[in-house]
Motif scaffolding. Structure first.
Motif, PDB file in Angstrom:
ATOM      1  N   GLU A  89       1.462 -12.735   2.164  1.00 28.16           N
ATOM      2  CA  GLU A  89       1.954 -12.345   0.844  1.00 28.16           C
ATOM      3  C   GLU A  89       3.095 -11.327   0.896  1.00 28.16           C
ATOM      4  N   GLY A  90       3.957 -11.423   1.888  1.00 28.83           N
ATOM      5  CA  GLY A  90       5.020 -10.444   2.062  1.00 28.83           C
ATOM      6  C   GLY A  90       5.891 -10.251   0.840  1.00 28.83           C
ATOM      7  N   LYS A  91       6.329 -11.357   0.214  1.00 28.73           N
ATOM      8  CA  LYS A  91       7.263 -11.231  -0.918  1.00 28.73           C
ATOM      9  C   LYS A  91       6.588 -10.599  -2.135  1.00 28.73           C
ATOM     10  N   TYR A  92       5.275 -10.839  -2.293  1.00 27.89           N
ATOM     11  CA  TYR A  92       4.549 -10.240  -3.410  1.00 27.89           C
ATOM     12  C   TYR A  92       4.326  -8.748  -3.173  1.00 27.89           C
ATOM     13  N   ILE A  93       4.078  -8.386  -1.922  1.00 28.31           N
ATOM     14  CA  ILE A  93       3.941  -6.968  -1.571  1.00 28.31           C
ATOM     15  C   ILE A  93       5.229  -6.220  -1.897  1.00 28.31           C
ATOM     16  N   ASP A  94       6.358  -6.797  -1.500  1.00 27.28           N
ATOM     17  CA  ASP A  94       7.653  -6.151  -1.740  1.00 27.28           C
ATOM     18  C   ASP A  94       7.934  -6.030  -3.239  1.00 27.28           C
ATOM     19  N   TYR A  95       7.598  -7.079  -3.996  1.00 27.70           N
ATOM     20  CA  TYR A  95       7.874  -7.069  -5.432  1.00 27.70           C
ATOM     21  C   TYR A  95       7.076  -5.980  -6.143  1.00 27.70           C
ATOM     22  N   VAL A  96       5.759  -5.932  -5.892  1.00 27.68           N
ATOM     23  CA  VAL A  96       4.919  -4.944  -6.574  1.00 27.68           C
ATOM     24  C   VAL A  96       5.318  -3.531  -6.154  1.00 27.68           C
ATOM     25  N   SER A  97       5.667  -3.360  -4.895  1.00 22.28           N
ATOM     26  CA  SER A  97       6.095  -2.053  -4.408  1.00 22.28           C
ATOM     27  C   SER A  97       7.350  -1.588  -5.143  1.00 22.28           C
ATOM     28  N   THR A  98       8.262  -2.536  -5.413  1.00 20.24           N
ATOM     29  CA  THR A  98       9.522  -2.205  -6.088  1.00 20.24           C
ATOM     30  C   THR A  98       9.304  -1.865  -7.555  1.00 20.24           C
ATOM     31  N   VAL A  99       8.617  -2.748  -8.280  1.00 20.00           N
ATOM     32  CA  VAL A  99       8.442  -2.517  -9.726  1.00 20.00           C
ATOM     33  C   VAL A  99       7.422  -1.417  -9.991  1.00 20.00           C
ATOM     34  N   GLY A 100       6.461  -1.248  -9.083  1.00 19.43           N
ATOM     35  CA  GLY A 100       5.423  -0.247  -9.287  1.00 19.43           C
ATOM     36  C   GLY A 100       5.748   1.106  -8.693  1.00 19.43           C
TER      37      GLY A 100
END
Length: 278
Positions: A89-100
């Motif tokens: 789930e690398g891309k989801y980890i990066d996305y949540v880290s960015t928006v959150g």
């Protein structure tokens, strides 16, 4: 409570990060047309949206399905721990880290090993599996918190019968429900599948079953722990999500190419032909 005592608290997310990304996006942007959720492979069917009731979330809608997840994420001190890994789930980890605006640390998959000596029923199950060809059986289980109606159980039973595959099926009933497997499955099902199928009422040693050489597929509700176990043992997934985070996890299964989802009919109805096809 921890925060009120000035104690740092860290959230440990036990669902998939793709789920966290989807719901966090919904809560951040609600019905706004911009920005759209960037991962089109993760979506919900109309009947799932209606069932999960994830309409645009009001700022303090504490009854909403993902509200606790959102608040826990926001209150987690600087970091959030995840039961996953970047390969999944690398891309989801990066996305949540960015928006959150938090650091997300994957520490999984965390798989609970079962000691054979602790499972008194394992001997009978193992003996049955040992007589089957390699990869010739499917394991059917919907976890400990998801319960199927009589109609749903009947459709799954008919689907298994149509597929002509060997199977182990664990069926659980809600606490206080006074019924039997014989009353819930179609009449004659247990007799017609004798030798090809083993039906177990209640709990079964899932990790031991999945790790047996005769198991070639796993019909699952897509609870995250079950998905991680199946992936760790290299077992293809036949996804049949029921509620909560499971529908989105089912889409992740297909995106990763590790399984297929059993298609449902109108209003999410289980159909025996699609069970057999899956």
């Amino acid at each position: 409570m921890a925060s009120s005592c000035n104690i740092h608290a860290i959230m440990f997310c036990v669902t998939s990060t793709s789920n966290l990304a989807y719901f966090y996006h919904q809560f951040l942007y609600g019905s706004s047309s911009l920005p759209s959720f960037p991962f089109s492979s993760i979506y919900l069917h109309d009947y799932e949206i209606k069932k999960l009731d994830i309409q645009p979330i009001k700022p303090r809608d504490e009854k909403a399905f993902g509200y606790i997840i959102l608040k826990s994420f926001e209150q987690s001190h600087n970091i959030v721990l995840l039961n996953t890994c970047r390969e999944i789930e690398g891309k989801y980890i990066d996305y949540v880290s960015t928006v959150g605006k938090k650091e997300l640390i994957p520490i999984g998959p965390l798989i609970c090993e079962v000691t054979i000596g602790e499972e008194e029923d394992w001997g009978t199950i193992q003996s049955w599996l040992d007589k089957k060809d390699q990869l010739s059986c499917v394991y059917v289980s919907f976890g400990s918190e998801s319960f199927l109606s009589k109609q749903e159980i009947e459709e799954i039973a008919k689907g298994l019968e149509l597929s002509k595959v060997n199977f182990i099926w664990t069926i659980k009933f809600p606490k206080g429900v006074n019924t039997t497997i014989e009353e819930m499955v179609p009449q004659g099902f247990l007799e017609s599948t004798k030798g090809k199928g083993m039906v177990i009422e209640g709990w079964a040693p899932q990790s031991l079953i999945l790790n047996h050489s005769s198991i070639g597929g796993f019909v699952t509700h897509c609870g995250w722990n079950s998905i991680l176990e199946s992936m760790s043992f290299g077992i293809p997934i036949i996804a049949m999500p029921i509620n909560h985070d499971q529908p989105l996890t089912s889409r992740l299964v297909e995106e990763l190419g590790i399984g297929v989802e059993i298609l449902r009919g109108e209003n999410g109805k289980i159909m025996k032909e699609e069970v057999a096809k899956g």
